[in-house]
Design a protein around this motif. Structure first.
Motif, short mmCIF file in Angstrom:
data_model
loop_
_atom_site.label_atom_id
_atom_site.label_comp_id
_atom_site.label_asym_id
_atom_site.label_seq_id
_atom_site.Cartn_x
_atom_site.Cartn_y
_atom_site.Cartn_z
N ALA A 168 -1.92 18.05 -41.59
CA ALA A 168 -3.47 18.20 -42.36
C ALA A 168 -2.74 18.33 -43.54
CB ALA A 168 -4.70 18.63 -41.50
N SER A 169 -3.67 17.65 -44.28
CA SER A 169 -3.08 18.38 -46.14
C SER A 169 -4.31 19.10 -46.68
CB SER A 169 -3.22 17.06 -46.79
OG SER A 169 -2.18 15.86 -46.18
N SER A 170 -4.66 19.88 -45.78
CA SER A 170 -5.49 20.75 -46.81
C SER A 170 -5.81 21.92 -45.14
CB SER A 170 -7.27 20.53 -46.56
OG SER A 170 -7.44 20.37 -44.86
N ASP A 171 -6.31 23.02 -45.52
CA ASP A 171 -6.06 24.50 -44.76
C ASP A 171 -6.60 24.26 -43.60
OD1 ASP A 171 -5.79 26.78 -44.30
OD2 ASP A 171 -7.17 27.79 -45.44
N THR A 172 -6.10 24.21 -42.54
CA THR A 172 -6.32 23.94 -41.14
C THR A 172 -6.80 25.48 -40.50
OG1 THR A 172 -4.21 24.48 -40.57
CG2 THR A 172 -4.96 22.14 -41.24
N PHE A 173 -6.31 27.22 -40.95
CA PHE A 173 -6.94 27.69 -40.67
C PHE A 173 -7.99 28.54 -39.20
CE2 PHE A 173 -8.01 32.19 -40.21
CZ PHE A 173 -6.97 32.99 -39.92
N PHE A 174 -8.98 28.33 -40.57
CA PHE A 174 -10.82 28.39 -39.56
C PHE A 174 -10.78 26.90 -39.18
CE2 PHE A 174 -15.68 27.26 -39.92
CZ PHE A 174 -15.32 28.68 -39.74
N ILE A 175 -10.33 26.19 -39.32
CA ILE A 175 -10.13 24.59 -37.58
C ILE A 175 -9.95 25.35 -36.46
CG2 ILE A 175 -10.15 22.42 -37.44
CD1 ILE A 175 -10.99 21.93 -39.87
N GLY A 176 -8.34 25.66 -36.88
CA GLY A 176 -7.43 25.81 -36.10
C GLY A 176 -8.37 27.21 -34.98
N LEU A 177 -8.65 28.30 -35.82
CA LEU A 177 -9.55 29.14 -34.84
C LEU A 177 -10.39 27.98 -34.20
CD1 LEU A 177 -9.65 31.96 -37.26
CD2 LEU A 177 -8.46 31.71 -35.44
N LEU A 178 -11.24 27.89 -34.76
CA LEU A 178 -12.84 26.94 -33.43
C LEU A 178 -11.85 26.00 -32.19
CD1 LEU A 178 -14.78 25.38 -36.76
CD2 LEU A 178 -14.97 27.89 -35.09
N MET A 179 -10.71 25.63 -32.63
CA MET A 179 -10.38 24.86 -31.66
C MET A 179 -9.41 25.85 -30.94
SD MET A 179 -8.12 21.22 -33.66
CE MET A 179 -9.44 20.44 -33.89
N ILE A 180 -8.83 26.88 -31.35
CA ILE A 180 -8.14 28.09 -30.16
C ILE A 180 -9.83 28.03 -29.20
CG2 ILE A 180 -7.35 30.23 -30.12
CD1 ILE A 180 -5.72 29.41 -32.15
N ALA A 181 -11.38 28.69 -29.89
CA ALA A 181 -11.98 28.81 -28.96
C ALA A 181 -12.60 28.26 -28.58
CB ALA A 181 -13.75 29.49 -30.33
N ASN A 182 -12.52 26.95 -28.76
CA ASN A 182 -12.87 25.68 -28.40
C ASN A 182 -12.30 25.71 -26.84
OD1 ASN A 182 -14.61 23.98 -27.26
ND2 ASN A 182 -13.63 21.91 -28.47
N GLY A 183 -10.63 25.71 -26.89
CA GLY A 183 -9.95 24.52 -25.58
C GLY A 183 -9.33 26.23 -25.06
#
Length: 309
Positions: A186-201
């Motif tokens: 991804a060509s943007s900061d993925t830190f927050f989305i990464g945390l959401l995915m960890i929480a979800n998965g």
């Protein structure tokens, strides 16, 4: 609304760039995939065709086998095909679609394993009320809840991916599209989305694994009051279920319960929950089960009689 992306396809590095090694990999995975299809299809057909396997345990087992077939079919056929080609590519939309179905069937399997643990708990701890509690309507609702939970989880993961722009690079060091390798592109900061995915998965894996372990501890504790024969049968069943849990949940937790980083070992770890678990499912759950073996034998004998006619 989906983000604008210049990338139209994703390139896989796979396991090796050596042509001879790729051919060996393709043969090995082809044989394992055939074994997965044959073993799990045999379970589904046997449960559907045999009137003796009408208990909730076999009802859930048939759905688990069906999910296993779908789960490994999301990744393994493409891996086999890519082993015969120099350029291992998939469109960006195809990549996101693969992520959706991979997590859909994976999460559904997790919820089905949890349902099966609950079924064993009721059967062993409340045997007199088993058929009343686990009636056909309840079993149908539990399976529907497992499919619904898998759908919600997968839709959430895919929604997060759609919010990201992909402008290059487009090469991932894996053999299928998954969350962490794709986030890295991804060509943007993925830190927050990464945390959401960890929480979800990741938390689904850990929480489900914890619930399963607790339920089996309760089951094993309750066996003290049972006869030695009942204990032996229950321990055999529980040991099989725990073995599947370990092979599936421990690798999943390793991959999805950490920040969005990719490791070279991820490809090897992924084999355990994408290939090894579906491969061992028929052996662990069925071929060690006397009722299932007898039902399979009668099914094959019936097929032989029809062919003679």
């Amino acid at each position: 609304m989906a983000a604008v992306s210049n990338v139209t396809e994703i390139i896989f590095l796979g396991f090796s760039q050596n042509w001879n090694i790729q051919k060996i990999i393709s043969v090995v995975f082809l044989l394992m995939y055939i074994a997965i299809l044959l073993g799990n299809c045999l379970i589904v057909v046997t449960v559907v065709a045999s009137k003796r396997l009408a208990s909730p345990m076999y009802f859930f087992l048939s759905y688990l086998s069906f999910v296993e077939i779908c789960y490994c079919s999301v990744t393994v056929p493409r891996l086999i095909i890519h082993s015969f080609t120099e350029r291992k590519a998939i469109t960006l939309k195809g990549c996101i679609t693969q992520i959706f179905f991979f997590h859909f069937f994976g999460a559904t399997e997790i919820f089905l394993l949890t349902v099966m643990a609950y079924d064993r708990y009721v059967a062993i701890c409340k045997p007199l009320h088993y058929m009343t509690i686990m009636n056909r309507r309840v079993c149908g609702l539990l399976v529907g809840a497992a499919w619904g939970g898998g759908l919600l989880h997968s839709a959430g993961q895919t929604f997060f991916i759609f919010q990201l722009p992909f402008c290059g690079p487009n090469i991932i060091d894996h053999y299928f599209c998954d969350i962490h390798p794709v986030l890295k592109l991804a060509s943007s900061d993925t830190f927050f989305i990464g945390l959401l995915m960890i929480a979800n998965g990741g938390f689904i894996s850990v929480i489900s694994f914890t619930v399963l372990l607790v339920s089996y501890v309760i089951i094993l504790y309750s066996l003290r009051a049972q006869t030695s024969e009942c204990r032996r049968k229950a321990l055999s069943t529980c040991a099989s279920h725990i073995a599947v849990m370990g092979l599936f949940f421990i690798p999943c937790s390793f991959v999805y319960m950490r920040p969005s980083v990719t490791l070279p070992v991820d490809k090897i770890v992924a084999i355990f929950y994408t290939v090894i678990t579906p491969l061992l499912n028929p052996i662990i759950y069925s071929f060690r089960n006397a009722e299932m073996k007898n039902a399979m034998r009668k099914l094959l004998e019936r097929k032989g009689v029809w062919e003679e006619k």
